[in-house]
Design an enzyme around this catalytic site. Sequence first.
Site, PDB file in Angstrom:
ATOM      1  N   CYS A  86       0.841  -1.198   0.000  1.00 44.45           N
ATOM      2  CA  CYS A  86       0.000   0.000   0.000  1.00 44.45           C
ATOM      3  C   CYS A  86       0.881   1.256   0.000  1.00 44.45           C
ATOM      4  O   CYS A  86       1.518   1.558  -0.999  1.00 44.45           O
ATOM      5  CB  CYS A  86      -0.970  -0.036   1.179  1.00 44.45           C
ATOM      6  SG  CYS A  86      -2.381   1.091   1.005  1.00 44.45           S
ATOM      7  N   HIS A 203      -3.490  -5.780   1.142  1.00 45.01           N
ATOM      8  CA  HIS A 203      -2.810  -5.977   2.420  1.00 45.01           C
ATOM      9  C   HIS A 203      -2.749  -7.456   2.819  1.00 45.01           C
ATOM     10  O   HIS A 203      -3.649  -7.953   3.504  1.00 45.01           O
ATOM     11  CB  HIS A 203      -3.537  -5.209   3.523  1.00 45.01           C
ATOM     12  CG  HIS A 203      -3.340  -3.732   3.476  1.00 45.01           C
ATOM     13  ND1 HIS A 203      -2.346  -3.090   4.162  1.00 45.01           N
ATOM     14  CD2 HIS A 203      -4.037  -2.764   2.812  1.00 45.01           C
ATOM     15  CE1 HIS A 203      -2.419  -1.781   3.943  1.00 45.01           C
ATOM     16  NE2 HIS A 203      -3.436  -1.555   3.126  1.00 45.01           N
ATOM     17  N   GLU A 205      -0.901  -8.780   5.076  1.00 49.20           N
ATOM     18  CA  GLU A 205      -0.735  -8.901   6.530  1.00 49.20           C
ATOM     19  C   GLU A 205      -2.074  -8.890   7.263  1.00 49.20           C
ATOM     20  O   GLU A 205      -2.151  -9.295   8.433  1.00 49.20           O
ATOM     21  CB  GLU A 205       0.176  -7.781   7.051  1.00 49.20           C
ATOM     22  CG  GLU A 205      -0.456  -6.417   7.210  1.00 49.20           C
ATOM     23  CD  GLU A 205      -0.621  -5.636   5.920  1.00 49.20           C
ATOM     24  OE1 GLU A 205      -1.028  -4.452   5.987  1.00 49.20           O
ATOM     25  OE2 GLU A 205      -0.338  -6.197   4.837  1.00 49.20           O
TER      26      GLU A 205
END
Length: 231
Positions: A86, A203, A205
């Site tokens: 990002c 994302h 994560e």
Amino acid sequence: MKAGVVVFPGSNCDHDCYYALNSILGINTEYIWHKEGSVKGFDLLVLPGGFSYGDYLRCGAIAKHSPVVDAVVDFAEKGGHVLGICNGFQVLTESGLLPGALIRNKNLKFICEYVSVIVENAKTGFTSYYNDGEILNIPIAHMDGNYYIDEKGLNDLLENEQVVFRYCDADGGISEEDNPNGSVYNIAGVINKKGNIMGMMPHPERCCEPLLGGNHGYYLFESIKNFLKGA
């Protein structure tokens, strides 16, 4: 193996990345403050999401002047592996480590939702635990995630298999309707020619364990972990 999560003023996904790497993947991980001038001793650097320096001027435009980015560039040019997520992707394009640019979403609104992306290249060190054509359900959260590159640049990306992820529908179909931000060629992630620097807007994560609603992102970190360990 040792990973470093770079922290800029305004980063807000640094703890998420640290948790994924350290607690879920079991990788020795440390934070790296933006004023650090050295990244010696690390095998992997992660530039996380957020709003570095408040996204003033352009996203990542001020962050690229941080002392740590000079060290990241040197690390990457010597073959070190770097992942930008990002805002981290934006910093990588601003600093010239990846081609293209991230501009304002086509709807001029902040987007925060789960999307489908298709794996275009599973032969990289970041994606070897996926299969070509595999469809991932993964969250995005950005205002400036519209990936732009000119026609020649896009042709170079395609010729060198540098497009890693593309936005798609749940069945892998690719159309403008399944492009959340207007990115050229529905691009969600790219890699450099050498294969050691990757940037992506989604994302991983945030989807590393079932408790979070899915673990499709886990296999990206598992890929690079085992690649760097020579497994």
